[in-house]
Design an enzyme around this catalytic site. Structure first.
Site, PDB file in Angstrom:
ATOM      1  N   ASP A 188       0.849  -1.190   0.000  1.00 11.56           N
ATOM      2  CA  ASP A 188       0.000   0.000   0.000  1.00 11.56           C
ATOM      3  C   ASP A 188       0.889   1.246   0.000  1.00 11.56           C
ATOM      4  OD1 ASP A 188      -3.220   0.539   0.942  1.00 11.56           O
ATOM      5  OD2 ASP A 188      -1.809   2.216   1.075  1.00 11.56           O
ATOM      6  N   ILE A 189       0.509   2.223  -0.803  1.00  9.49           N
ATOM      7  CA  ILE A 189       1.311   3.436  -0.954  1.00  9.49           C
ATOM      8  C   ILE A 189       1.251   4.315   0.292  1.00  9.49           C
ATOM      9  CG2 ILE A 189      -0.453   4.985  -1.946  1.00  9.49           C
ATOM     10  CD1 ILE A 189       1.628   5.668  -4.133  1.00  9.49           C
ATOM     11  N   ASN A 195     -12.923  -3.106   2.439  1.00 12.40           N
ATOM     12  CA  ASN A 195     -13.887  -2.032   2.636  1.00 12.40           C
ATOM     13  C   ASN A 195     -14.897  -2.011   1.493  1.00 12.40           C
ATOM     14  OD1 ASN A 195     -12.399  -1.205   4.899  1.00 12.40           O
ATOM     15  ND2 ASN A 195     -11.064   0.084   3.655  1.00 12.40           N
ATOM     16  N   VAL A 226     -10.999   3.075  -3.734  1.00 12.73           N
ATOM     17  CA  VAL A 226     -10.677   2.531  -5.055  1.00 12.73           C
ATOM     18  C   VAL A 226     -11.694   1.432  -5.357  1.00 12.73           C
ATOM     19  CG1 VAL A 226      -8.954   1.400  -6.496  1.00 12.73           C
ATOM     20  CG2 VAL A 226      -8.217   3.070  -4.775  1.00 12.73           C
ATOM     21  N   HIS A 232     -10.280  -5.123  -3.082  1.00 11.96           N
ATOM     22  CA  HIS A 232      -8.923  -5.379  -2.612  1.00 11.96           C
ATOM     23  C   HIS A 232      -8.971  -5.745  -1.135  1.00 11.96           C
ATOM     24  CE1 HIS A 232      -9.897  -1.094  -2.486  1.00 11.96           C
ATOM     25  NE2 HIS A 232      -9.231  -1.037  -1.340  1.00 11.96           N
ATOM     26  N   HIS A 237      -7.097  -5.590   2.197  1.00 16.24           N
ATOM     27  CA  HIS A 237      -6.006  -4.967   2.937  1.00 16.24           C
ATOM     28  C   HIS A 237      -5.431  -6.015   3.881  1.00 16.24           C
ATOM     29  CE1 HIS A 237      -6.890  -0.581   2.244  1.00 16.24           C
ATOM     30  NE2 HIS A 237      -8.106  -1.045   2.021  1.00 16.24           N
TER      31      HIS A 237
END
Ligand code: AMP
Length: 123
Positions: free
Chosen positions: A30-31, A87, A96, A100, A102
């Site tokens: 993750d950025i 989420n 986004v 995905h 996390h």
């Protein structure tokens, strides 16, 4: 569905620190990490939200968790534990719109996770 930044990562159109890939799944750091370890596991198939998962996607959704657990074992935090969370939509904190998982690790996770902020959708 419209293309997201994660499609660009899958297609190598923008960079990411990729840590795992197979024919169905991609995982990358993750950025904006929220824990000492924070990466995302995504399907290569673009599915916008949990609400859009179809019965035919059951295998691919399972693969997200299998990849997460494999990476956890490889990186040595499986036994200590981790948080794996997806989420959904605005109240879930999704920004986004390509599902995905996390994966957060490296410290004890608080519960409940609620914070009194709303995030804005990203392109
Ligand atoms: P969510 O808010 O659940 O939709 O999570 C989206 C996550 O994607 C956030 O944790 C962002 O930090 C992360 N993110 C957004 N853009 C990138 C990127 N280019 N590379 C890696 N992670 C990203």
């Amino acid at each position: 569905m419209s293309e997201t930044i994660f499609t660009k990562i899958i297609n190598r159109e923008i960079p990411a620190e990729i840590i795992f890939e197979n024919d169905q799944v991609l995982a990358f750091k993750d950025i904006n990490p929220q824990a000492p370890v924070h990466f995302l596991v995504i399907p290569k198939k673009a599915i916008a939200t949990i609400n859009d998962i179809q019965a035919e996607d059951a295998e691919i959704v399972g693969q997200l968790y299998i990849a997460a657990a494999q990476i956890a074992k490889e990186q040595g935090f499986a036994e200590n534990g981790y948080r794996a969370v997806m989420n959904c939509n605005m109240d879930g904190g999704q920004t986004v719109y390509h599902i995905h998982l996390h994966v957060l690790a490296g410290k004890p996770m608080g519960w409940p996770p609620y914070q009194d902020t709303l995030k804005q959708p990203l392109p």
